[in-house]
Design an enzyme around this catalytic site. Sequence first.
Site, short mmCIF file in Angstrom:
data_model
loop_
_atom_site.label_atom_id
_atom_site.label_comp_id
_atom_site.label_asym_id
_atom_site.label_seq_id
_atom_site.Cartn_x
_atom_site.Cartn_y
_atom_site.Cartn_z
N SER A 140 -0.85 103.99 45.68
CA SER A 140 -1.89 103.13 45.11
C SER A 140 -2.53 102.35 46.25
O SER A 140 -1.89 102.13 47.30
CB SER A 140 -1.25 102.14 44.12
OG SER A 140 -2.18 101.13 43.78
N TYR A 153 5.33 96.18 42.24
CA TYR A 153 4.54 97.41 42.28
C TYR A 153 4.04 97.68 43.72
O TYR A 153 4.14 98.79 44.23
CB TYR A 153 3.36 97.25 41.32
CG TYR A 153 2.51 98.47 41.10
CD1 TYR A 153 2.90 99.47 40.22
CD2 TYR A 153 1.29 98.62 41.77
CE1 TYR A 153 2.11 100.60 40.01
CE2 TYR A 153 0.49 99.73 41.56
CZ TYR A 153 0.90 100.71 40.68
OH TYR A 153 0.11 101.82 40.48
N LYS A 157 4.87 100.91 46.12
CA LYS A 157 3.83 101.83 46.61
C LYS A 157 3.73 101.80 48.13
O LYS A 157 3.49 102.83 48.76
CB LYS A 157 2.50 101.50 45.95
CG LYS A 157 2.48 101.69 44.43
CD LYS A 157 2.77 103.12 44.00
CE LYS A 157 2.54 103.33 42.51
NZ LYS A 157 2.86 104.72 42.08
P1 NAP Z 1 0.06 106.27 32.59
O1 NAP Z 1 -1.15 106.74 31.87
O2 NAP Z 1 0.76 105.05 32.13
O3 NAP Z 1 1.09 107.49 32.66
C1 NAP Z 1 2.34 107.32 33.24
C2 NAP Z 1 3.14 108.58 33.08
O4 NAP Z 1 4.41 108.37 33.73
C3 NAP Z 1 3.43 108.92 31.64
O5 NAP Z 1 3.36 110.33 31.50
C4 NAP Z 1 4.87 108.44 31.44
O6 NAP Z 1 5.56 109.23 30.48
C5 NAP Z 1 5.44 108.72 32.82
N1 NAP Z 1 6.65 107.95 33.12
C6 NAP Z 1 6.80 106.61 33.21
N2 NAP Z 1 8.08 106.30 33.51
C7 NAP Z 1 8.75 107.48 33.60
C8 NAP Z 1 10.08 107.83 33.88
N3 NAP Z 1 11.02 106.89 34.12
N4 NAP Z 1 10.42 109.15 33.90
C9 NAP Z 1 9.50 110.12 33.66
N5 NAP Z 1 8.21 109.83 33.40
C10 NAP Z 1 7.84 108.53 33.36
O7 NAP Z 1 -0.24 106.00 34.12
P2 NAP Z 1 -1.32 106.59 35.16
O8 NAP Z 1 -2.36 105.56 35.32
O9 NAP Z 1 -1.67 107.99 34.84
O10 NAP Z 1 -0.43 106.52 36.48
C11 NAP Z 1 0.11 107.66 37.12
C12 NAP Z 1 0.47 107.27 38.54
O11 NAP Z 1 -0.70 106.80 39.21
C13 NAP Z 1 1.48 106.12 38.63
O12 NAP Z 1 2.38 106.34 39.70
C14 NAP Z 1 0.61 104.92 38.94
O13 NAP Z 1 1.32 103.91 39.62
C15 NAP Z 1 -0.44 105.55 39.82
N6 NAP Z 1 -1.69 104.80 39.90
C16 NAP Z 1 -2.46 104.59 38.80
C17 NAP Z 1 -3.63 103.86 38.94
C18 NAP Z 1 -4.55 103.60 37.79
O14 NAP Z 1 -5.53 102.86 37.97
N7 NAP Z 1 -4.31 104.14 36.61
C19 NAP Z 1 -4.00 103.36 40.19
C20 NAP Z 1 -3.19 103.58 41.27
C21 NAP Z 1 -2.04 104.33 41.12
P3 NAP Z 1 6.13 108.66 29.09
O15 NAP Z 1 5.00 108.03 28.36
O16 NAP Z 1 6.71 109.83 28.42
O17 NAP Z 1 7.13 107.60 29.46
#
Ligand code: NAP
Length: 241
Positions: A140, A153, A157
Site C-alpha cells: 500500500s 496497517y 505494509k
Molecule cells: P477487500 O475488498 O476487503 O477484500 C479483502 C479480501 O481478503 C477478501 O477476499 C477477504 O476474504 C480476504 N481476507 C481477509 N482476511 C483474510 C484471511 N485471514 N485469510 C484469507 N483471506 C482473508 O479488500 P481490498 O481492498 O480488495 O484489499 C486487497 C489488498 O489490497 C489488501 O492487502 C489491502 O491492504 C490492499 N490495499 C487495498 C487498498 C484499497 O484502497 N482498497 C489500497 C491499498 C492496498 P473474506 O471476506 O472471505 O474474509
Amino acid sequence: MRKGCALVTGASRGIGAATALALAADGWPVGVNYRSDAEGAERVTAAIEAAGGRAVALQADVRDPGAADALFPVLEERFGPVLVLVNNAGVRADALAPQLDDDDWQSVIDTNLSAAFRLTRRALRRMVRERFGRIVNVASVVGPRANPGQANYAASKAGLIGFTRTVAAEVARRGVTVNAVAPGFVETEMTQGLLERVVAEIPARRAGTPAEVAACVRFLASEEAAYVTGATLTVDGGLSA
Ligand code: NAP
C-alpha cells in the site's frame, strides 16, 4: 505456457478477485483463496470458468500457520506447482496509536505480513526447483507514507515492502522474481465510506479500480517481467508522486 498454477489469497472480492480473473486470462489455472466469503469465491471461479479458464475456490484463514499446508498440496495435485503467488489478503483495524489494542495490532500484522512470509517460504521451495516463480505482494502507499490512525496497517505494509526487497535479492539468480504493488485508494469494501473524503487529494481526482491494480500484478507475474525484481509498483493516481 508453463505447467503450473497461480494462488491468489483473499480473492473472493476486490483487488484479489480482479487479480484472479486477470491471471486466468493469461492462461494460469488459479487457486481462489478466501476466509469466509464462500459465495464470493464461487462467483470468481464461475467467472473464470465461463471465460474458458480453470479455477478452484479454497477456504483457508491465512493467519493460520497451517494455511500453506492446506492450500499448496491441493493446488499441486490439481494443477501442478504454484508458480505465481499473490499475497493479497489484507485487513485494516484503524485507531490512533494510543488507543490501538493488542488484538488489532496483532491481527493486522498476522494477516498482512506474517501470512505473506509463510506462504512465500512454502512457494519458494518449488519455485527455486522449477527455476521459475513470480511472487507479488499487495502492499500500500500507506507504509512508505504516513496515514494517522493506521499505525498497525502502515507497519504491516512497510514490513511487506522490506520483506519483498530482501527475498527478491535472495532468489534472483534462481529465475524467481519478488515484487510489490502499492495501491493508493481503490474502490473496494475496504475503502467503503472513505473515498469521498480523500478523492480531492488524489491528482487523478478519482479512486482506482481493482482491475487497474490487477493489470499491474498481471504484468509483474508475466514472463516479460523477468528482469523486474525487488520493485514496488505504485498504483495511486499520482497520490504519492
Ligand atoms: P477487500 O475488498 O476487503 O477484500 C479483502 C479480501 O481478503 C477478501 O477476499 C477477504 O476474504 C480476504 N481476507 C481477509 N482476511 C483474510 C484471511 N485471514 N485469510 C484469507 N483471506 C482473508 O479488500 P481490498 O481492498 O480488495 O484489499 C486487497 C489488498 O489490497 C489488501 O492487502 C489491502 O491492504 C490492499 N490495499 C487495498 C487498498 C484499497 O484502497 N482498497 C489500497 C491499498 C492496498 P473474506 O471476506 O472471505 O474474509
